[in-house]
Design an enzyme around this catalytic site. Structure first.
Site, PDB file in Angstrom:
ATOM      1  N   HIS A   7       0.827  -1.210   0.000  1.00  0.00           N
ATOM      2  CA  HIS A   7       0.000   0.000   0.000  1.00  0.00           C
ATOM      3  C   HIS A   7       0.856   1.251   0.000  1.00  0.00           C
ATOM      4  CE1 HIS A   7       0.544  -0.819   4.375  1.00  0.00           C
ATOM      5  NE2 HIS A   7       0.593   0.494   4.491  1.00  0.00           N
ATOM      6  N   HIS A  79       3.941   7.098   3.742  1.00  0.00           N
ATOM      7  CA  HIS A  79       4.899   5.994   3.563  1.00  0.00           C
ATOM      8  C   HIS A  79       4.462   5.052   2.458  1.00  0.00           C
ATOM      9  CE1 HIS A  79       2.122   4.113   6.622  1.00  0.00           C
ATOM     10  NE2 HIS A  79       2.334   3.021   5.910  1.00  0.00           N
ATOM     11  N   GLU A 130       7.829   1.184   4.847  1.00  0.00           N
ATOM     12  CA  GLU A 130       7.344   0.141   5.760  1.00  0.00           C
ATOM     13  C   GLU A 130       7.551  -1.203   5.074  1.00  0.00           C
ATOM     14  OE1 GLU A 130       3.051   0.192   6.298  1.00  0.00           O
ATOM     15  OE2 GLU A 130       3.215  -0.848   8.215  1.00  0.00           O
TER      16      GLU A 130
HETATM   17 CO    CO Z   1       1.296   1.232   6.266  1.00  0.00          CO
END
Ligand code: CO
Length: 134
Positions: A7, A79, A130
């Site tokens: 994502h 992120h 991440e």
């Molecule tokens: Co995330």
């Protein structure tokens, strides 16, 4: 090491407005809002077919994205999340290569119930990365 882009997370000042923009202007399929109090955010997911956009609004005064929105009040990309098969192996490799992991560098259970860790944005051209174990 990295697998697919899981994502892209975007911090937004108003979740309902942002969700409606994706729905109305882009014709995107947007999930119902979810409160994640332990992570200090309320989120919706935009299904892009090959990945997801996670729109995040701060929840509570101590939200980790409150500072981000104080700097960029209109919102912005917070992120990118990539999938990895083995987070402990990834973490060991990254630290050995001199990458800086946030916090104590140990994987934690992230907003989606899976182990995650974060790499310092200074190591990736100002982008917080991440890694999520899938
Ligand atoms: Co995330």
């Amino acid at each position: 090491m990295i697998g697919r882009l899981n994502h892209v997370a975007i911090a937004v000042p108003d979740l309902a407005v942002a969700a409606e923009r994706y729905r109305a202007l882009l014709g995107a399929s947007v999930s119902q809002p979810q409160c994640l109090p332990e992570h200090g955010v309320q989120v919706v997911f935009v299904d892009t077919g090959n990945s997801k956009i996670e729109l995040m609004e701060p929840l509570g005064d101590t939200s980790p994205i409150a500072k981000f929105l104080a700097r960029t009040p209109e919102g912005g990309v917070h992120h990118l999340c990539f999938e990895v098969a083995d987070l402990v192996a990834a973490s060991g490799y990254l630290v050995a290569q001199g990458a800086r992991l946030l916090g104590d560098g140990q994987p934690r259970v992230g907003a989606h119930g899976k182990p995650v860790l974060f790499i310092h944005p200074k190591d990736f051209n100002g982008t917080l990365i991440e890694l999520e174990q899938i």
